[in-house]
Design an enzyme around this catalytic site. Structure first.
Site, PDB file in Angstrom:
ATOM      1  N   GLY A  36     -43.004 -59.528  97.815  1.00 14.37           N
ATOM      2  CA  GLY A  36     -42.024 -60.616  97.830  1.00 14.37           C
ATOM      3  C   GLY A  36     -41.484 -60.833  99.238  1.00 14.37           C
ATOM      4  N   LYS A  37     -42.308 -60.523 100.243  1.00 15.99           N
ATOM      5  CA  LYS A  37     -41.861 -60.675 101.636  1.00 15.99           C
ATOM      6  C   LYS A  37     -41.523 -62.126 101.951  1.00 15.99           C
ATOM      7  CE  LYS A  37     -45.763 -58.780 102.930  1.00 15.99           C
ATOM      8  NZ  LYS A  37     -46.299 -58.268 101.663  1.00 15.99           N
ATOM      9  N   ARG A  51     -56.840 -62.762  92.174  1.00 12.98           N
ATOM     10  CA  ARG A  51     -57.271 -61.564  91.435  1.00 12.98           C
ATOM     11  C   ARG A  51     -56.098 -60.934  90.697  1.00 12.98           C
ATOM     12  NH1 ARG A  51     -59.956 -57.917  96.021  1.00 12.98           N
ATOM     13  NH2 ARG A  51     -58.298 -58.864  97.235  1.00 12.98           N
ATOM     14  N   PRO A  52     -56.336 -60.404  89.467  1.00 13.14           N
ATOM     15  CA  PRO A  52     -55.247 -59.684  88.793  1.00 13.14           C
ATOM     16  C   PRO A  52     -54.870 -58.453  89.609  1.00 13.14           C
ATOM     17  CG  PRO A  52     -57.302 -59.520  87.520  1.00 13.14           C
ATOM     18  CD  PRO A  52     -57.573 -60.433  88.686  1.00 13.14           C
ATOM     19  N   THR A  92     -51.870 -64.215  95.304  1.00 14.85           N
ATOM     20  CA  THR A  92     -51.514 -65.500  95.900  1.00 14.85           C
ATOM     21  C   THR A  92     -52.678 -66.043  96.726  1.00 14.85           C
ATOM     22  OG1 THR A  92     -49.279 -64.612  96.099  1.00 14.85           O
ATOM     23  CG2 THR A  92     -49.715 -66.614  97.314  1.00 14.85           C
ATOM     24  N   ASP A 127     -36.153 -58.038  87.780  1.00  8.49           N
ATOM     25  CA  ASP A 127     -36.062 -58.659  86.451  1.00  8.49           C
ATOM     26  C   ASP A 127     -37.243 -58.272  85.559  1.00  8.49           C
ATOM     27  OD1 ASP A 127     -37.253 -60.249  88.637  1.00  8.49           O
ATOM     28  OD2 ASP A 127     -37.890 -61.610  87.031  1.00  8.49           O
ATOM     29  N   HIS A 158     -47.940 -65.457 101.125  1.00  9.80           N
ATOM     30  CA  HIS A 158     -46.497 -65.272 100.988  1.00  9.80           C
ATOM     31  C   HIS A 158     -45.900 -66.471 100.254  1.00  9.80           C
ATOM     32  CE1 HIS A 158     -46.413 -62.355 104.686  1.00  9.80           C
ATOM     33  NE2 HIS A 158     -47.213 -61.960 103.714  1.00  9.80           N
ATOM     34  N   THR A 159     -45.254 -66.188  99.138  1.00 13.23           N
ATOM     35  CA  THR A 159     -44.740 -67.263  98.297  1.00 13.23           C
ATOM     36  C   THR A 159     -43.261 -67.509  98.548  1.00 13.23           C
ATOM     37  OG1 THR A 159     -46.243 -66.413  96.617  1.00 13.23           O
ATOM     38  CG2 THR A 159     -44.659 -68.086  95.905  1.00 13.23           C
ATOM     39  N   ASP A 211     -47.668 -57.871  98.627  1.00 16.20           N
ATOM     40  CA  ASP A 211     -47.137 -58.767  97.598  1.00 16.20           C
ATOM     41  C   ASP A 211     -45.789 -58.303  97.057  1.00 16.20           C
ATOM     42  OD1 ASP A 211     -49.535 -60.194  97.886  1.00 16.20           O
ATOM     43  OD2 ASP A 211     -50.526 -58.880  96.436  1.00 16.20           O
ATOM     44  N   THR A 222     -56.280 -52.488 105.245  1.00 12.25           N
ATOM     45  CA  THR A 222     -56.729 -53.648 106.004  1.00 12.25           C
ATOM     46  C   THR A 222     -56.934 -53.193 107.449  1.00 12.25           C
ATOM     47  OG1 THR A 222     -56.335 -55.985 106.483  1.00 12.25           O
ATOM     48  CG2 THR A 222     -54.386 -54.532 106.475  1.00 12.25           C
TER      49      THR A 222
HETATM   50  P1  GDP Z   1     -45.615 -61.420  99.529  1.00 15.41           P
HETATM   51  O1  GDP Z   1     -47.063 -61.425  99.848  1.00 15.41           O
HETATM   52  O2  GDP Z   1     -44.972 -60.107  99.800  1.00 15.41           O
HETATM   53  O3  GDP Z   1     -44.857 -62.552 100.171  1.00 15.41           O
HETATM   54  O4  GDP Z   1     -45.515 -61.638  97.956  1.00 15.41           O
HETATM   55  P2  GDP Z   1     -46.344 -62.713  97.081  1.00 15.41           P
HETATM   56  O5  GDP Z   1     -45.776 -64.053  97.329  1.00 15.41           O
HETATM   57  O6  GDP Z   1     -47.806 -62.537  97.253  1.00 15.41           O
HETATM   58  O7  GDP Z   1     -46.033 -62.191  95.616  1.00 15.41           O
HETATM   59  C1  GDP Z   1     -44.738 -62.088  95.120  1.00 15.41           C
HETATM   60  C2  GDP Z   1     -44.620 -62.959  93.873  1.00 15.41           C
HETATM   61  O8  GDP Z   1     -43.448 -62.610  93.167  1.00 15.41           O
HETATM   62  C3  GDP Z   1     -44.487 -64.439  94.172  1.00 15.41           C
HETATM   63  O9  GDP Z   1     -45.088 -65.164  93.138  1.00 15.41           O
HETATM   64  C4  GDP Z   1     -42.991 -64.666  94.183  1.00 15.41           C
HETATM   65  O10 GDP Z   1     -42.617 -65.999  93.869  1.00 15.41           O
HETATM   66  C5  GDP Z   1     -42.563 -63.732  93.088  1.00 15.41           C
HETATM   67  N1  GDP Z   1     -41.234 -63.130  93.239  1.00 15.41           N
HETATM   68  C6  GDP Z   1     -40.594 -62.743  94.361  1.00 15.41           C
HETATM   69  N2  GDP Z   1     -39.438 -62.125  94.054  1.00 15.41           N
HETATM   70  C7  GDP Z   1     -39.350 -62.116  92.691  1.00 15.41           C
HETATM   71  C8  GDP Z   1     -38.414 -61.570  91.762  1.00 15.41           C
HETATM   72  O11 GDP Z   1     -37.418 -60.954  92.127  1.00 15.41           O
HETATM   73  N3  GDP Z   1     -38.688 -61.733  90.441  1.00 15.41           N
HETATM   74  C9  GDP Z   1     -39.797 -62.394  90.005  1.00 15.41           C
HETATM   75  N4  GDP Z   1     -39.990 -62.503  88.696  1.00 15.41           N
HETATM   76  N5  GDP Z   1     -40.715 -62.908  90.844  1.00 15.41           N
HETATM   77  C10 GDP Z   1     -40.491 -62.759  92.184  1.00 15.41           C
HETATM   78  P1  IMO Z   2     -49.616 -59.954 101.563  1.00  8.20           P
HETATM   79  O1  IMO Z   2     -49.175 -60.277 102.969  1.00  8.20           O
HETATM   80  C1  IMO Z   2     -52.066 -57.507  98.888  1.00  8.20           C
HETATM   81  C2  IMO Z   2     -55.741 -55.809 100.576  1.00  8.20           C
HETATM   82  C3  IMO Z   2     -56.992 -56.386  99.948  1.00  8.20           C
HETATM   83  C4  IMO Z   2     -57.929 -55.197 100.100  1.00  8.20           C
HETATM   84  C5  IMO Z   2     -57.526 -54.627 101.449  1.00  8.20           C
HETATM   85  C6  IMO Z   2     -58.390 -55.078 102.613  1.00  8.20           C
HETATM   86  O2  IMO Z   2     -49.737 -61.151 100.699  1.00  8.20           O
HETATM   87  O3  IMO Z   2     -48.791 -58.868 100.980  1.00  8.20           O
HETATM   88  P2  IMO Z   2     -58.711 -57.387 103.888  1.00  8.20           P
HETATM   89  O4  IMO Z   2     -59.120 -58.731 103.370  1.00  8.20           O
HETATM   90  O5  IMO Z   2     -57.378 -57.382 104.565  1.00  8.20           O
HETATM   91  O6  IMO Z   2     -59.770 -56.735 104.708  1.00  8.20           O
HETATM   92  O7  IMO Z   2     -58.577 -56.487 102.556  1.00  8.20           O
HETATM   93  O8  IMO Z   2     -56.187 -55.042 101.678  1.00  8.20           O
HETATM   94  N1  IMO Z   2     -54.788 -56.818 101.114  1.00  8.20           N
HETATM   95  C7  IMO Z   2     -53.694 -57.229 100.469  1.00  8.20           C
HETATM   96  N2  IMO Z   2     -53.228 -56.918  99.237  1.00  8.20           N
HETATM   97  N3  IMO Z   2     -51.361 -58.347  99.679  1.00  8.20           N
HETATM   98  C8  IMO Z   2     -51.818 -58.646 100.918  1.00  8.20           C
HETATM   99  O9  IMO Z   2     -51.127 -59.415 101.784  1.00  8.20           O
HETATM  100  C9  IMO Z   2     -53.040 -58.095 101.354  1.00  8.20           C
HETATM  101  N4  IMO Z   2     -53.751 -58.197 102.483  1.00  8.20           N
HETATM  102  C10 IMO Z   2     -54.826 -57.395 102.326  1.00  8.20           C
HETATM  103  O10 IMO Z   2     -56.780 -56.727  98.602  1.00  8.20           O
HETATM  104  O11 IMO Z   2     -57.644 -54.239  99.123  1.00  8.20           O
HETATM  105 MG    MG Z   3     -48.914 -61.818  98.944  1.00  6.78          MG
END
Ligand code: GDP
Ligand code: IMO
Ligand code: MG
Length: 453
Positions: free
Chosen positions: A23-24, A321-322, A317, A351, A49-50, A21, A257
């Protein structure tokens, strides 16, 4: 295609340097315009991925984040575990929002399939371990996303009980395999105390052959497709799912994972050799987060952690979960950057740190015997015992979301970035100041407006 000596290959990898998470999705979207083919190599629907485009927010799980550009090709590589039901839902949801999903989406015939019993088994094992070990030292449940990822990869390694995307296109073969698999799997699920009725192989075969029929136009030999693209001079962008510290070999085992999420998963998960990749952009939040169980040395299980969670909207996403939040751990990031061969860093959610009087960076760990090390420990049991050693830096109060360039960031914010570069030893090439594409500094300057068609 000929290249000048010493010229880097044009292919890029995007990879998370923490626990996911980072921000990929946002950074893949940003770099898609400079590439032709966007490739997922690992993981499955555990990823979320958002991408934020104006007022629209897209959450991609199985489909590469490049899909929002209709003229780019997206490839789901052989290393991904595909849940066909979820994939079809994702395709339908994107189409309903006007996103083109046609011959621009290609799925490897060798990607493994996540079946319903994998999800059942994932949840059952988590429940079983949670109940059995709740009071023991170290709860053994991983806190998975319950998307069936571990059991599907386990079947891949076991070989005889695996199903691949190509198998969905051959109903008779699929049915015959499922007859054997379902007998075995029913017994395994019964042993976990979750299934009384036997799995129905014929019903499953009919349902999954129908999914296969819908996916047929997208199914290709992705290895040849990628090599053909490279020979034709097209550039690839690899989109890592999950993150390096969740890598099955190099992460905080066993709280990881089941795939190689570091860049080391690219060759096996796509058939493209590692030396073809010229640039590896490691994505790193300005602080740390983790979802699920496992060690997290810099965790802030307090008001400050809660503040970061709210400001950064740190809720999953995929599962909602928190997320656990804490200070930036550069011991961990430097290790991930080393394993991934990162050539640069994108520092995201920068930010979120504004408004604090001081900020901390972990640059070493103190071990239980009192010694101090700057080396990461990719083993959960031993990592549990470390204490972070922090450097404290001045914070900043200015809202930096609309900063036009890196030079105009507050001095303390610039010093924070400079310290990251010094400790990790590679440049921070991208600074993300908000979820939107334009809230990004690339090479020190604000990114251009959206290029999506
Ligand atoms: P990913 O799994 O790595 O693609 O990341 P996620 O999408 O799960 O979580 C990243 C979250 O942070 C998303 O809600 C994005 O929209 C948000 N996000 C990404 N870059 C930034 C940033 O620079 N600032 C803020 N405030 N939010 C961001
Ligand atoms: P993105 O691509 C955050 C974590 C799960 C758990 C562990 C194993 O959005 O960054 P799994 O369901 O893969 O067997 O769970 O890995 N996990 C992630 N945490 N972002 C992810 O993907 C994750 N993919 C798996 O929360 O702790
Ligand atoms: Mg994510």
């Amino acid at each position: 295609m000929t290249r000048r000596p010493n010229e880097r290959p044009p292919h890029t990898a995007i990879v998370g340097l923490q626990w996911g998470d980072e921000g990929k999705g946002k950074i893949v979207d940003l770099l898609t315009s400079e590439h032709d083919v966007i490739v997922r190599y690992n993981g499955g629907a555990n990823a979320g991925h958002t991408v934020v485009v104006g007022s629209e927010r897209y959450a991609l799980h199985l489909i590469p984040s490049g899909i929002l550009y209709p003229d780019k090709e997206c490839v789901v590589g052989n290393g991904v575990v595909v849940d066909p039901e979820k994939l079809l839902q994702e395709i339908d949801a994107l189409r309903a929002r006007g996103v083109r999903v046609a011959d621009n989406l290609r799925i490897s015939d060798r990607a493994h399939v996540v079946m319903p019993y994998h999800k059942e088994q994932d949840a059952a094992l988590e429940e079983y371990l949670g109940a059995k070990t709740a009071s023991a030292r170290g709860n053994l449940s991983i806190g998975t996303t319950r998307r069936g990822i571990g059991p599907a990869y386990a079947d891949k390694i076991r070989r005889s009980t695996a199903i691949r995307v190509g198998d969905l296109l051959d109903p008779d073969y699929l049915r015959s395999r499922l007859h054997v698999i379902c007998t075995l799997r029913t017994a395994e699920l019964e042993a976990l105390g979750v299934r009384t009725a036997p799995l129905d192989p014929d019903a499953l075969a009919t349902q999954y052959a129908a999914f296969g029929e819908r996916l047929r136009p997208h199914v290709v030999d992705s290895v040849y497709a990628l090599h053909d693209a490279m020979l034709a001079g097209r550039s690839l962008l690899f989109e890592g799912a999950n993150a390096s510290l969740l890598d099955i070999d190099h992460g905080t085992f066993p709280y990881v994972t089941s795939s190689n999420c570091s860049t080391l998963g690219i060759p096996s998960g796509t058939g493209v050799p590692g030396h073809a990749i010229g640039r590896v952009l490691g994505i790193m939040k300005a602080y740390s987060t983790r979802v699920g169980a496992g060690p997290f040395p810099t965790e802030l299980d307090n008001e400050l952690g809660q503040r970061i969670r709210e400001r950064g909207r740190e809720y999953g996403t995929t599962t909602g979960r928190p997320r656990r939040c804490g200070w930036l751990d550069l011991v961990a990031v430097r290790y991930s950057a080393m394993v991934c061969g990162a050539t640069g860093i994108a520092c995201t959610l920068f930010d979120v740190l504004a408004g604090l009087d001081e900020v901390r960076i972990c640059t070493a760990y103190r071990l239980p015997d009192g010694t101090v090390t700057d080396r990461f420990i990719p083993d959960a049991h031993r990592l549990e015992g470390v204490e972070p050693v922090y450097e404290t830096l001045p914070g900043w109060h200015e809202d930096i979301r609309e900063a036009p360039d890196r030079d105009s960031l507050p001095e303390a914010a610039r010093a924070y970035l400079a310290r990251i570069e010094a400790v990790v030893g590679i440049p921070v090439e991208v600074v993300s100041l908000g979820p939107e594409r334009t809230q990004t500094l690339v090479g020190g300057r604000r990114a251009a407006a959206l290029a999506h068609a």
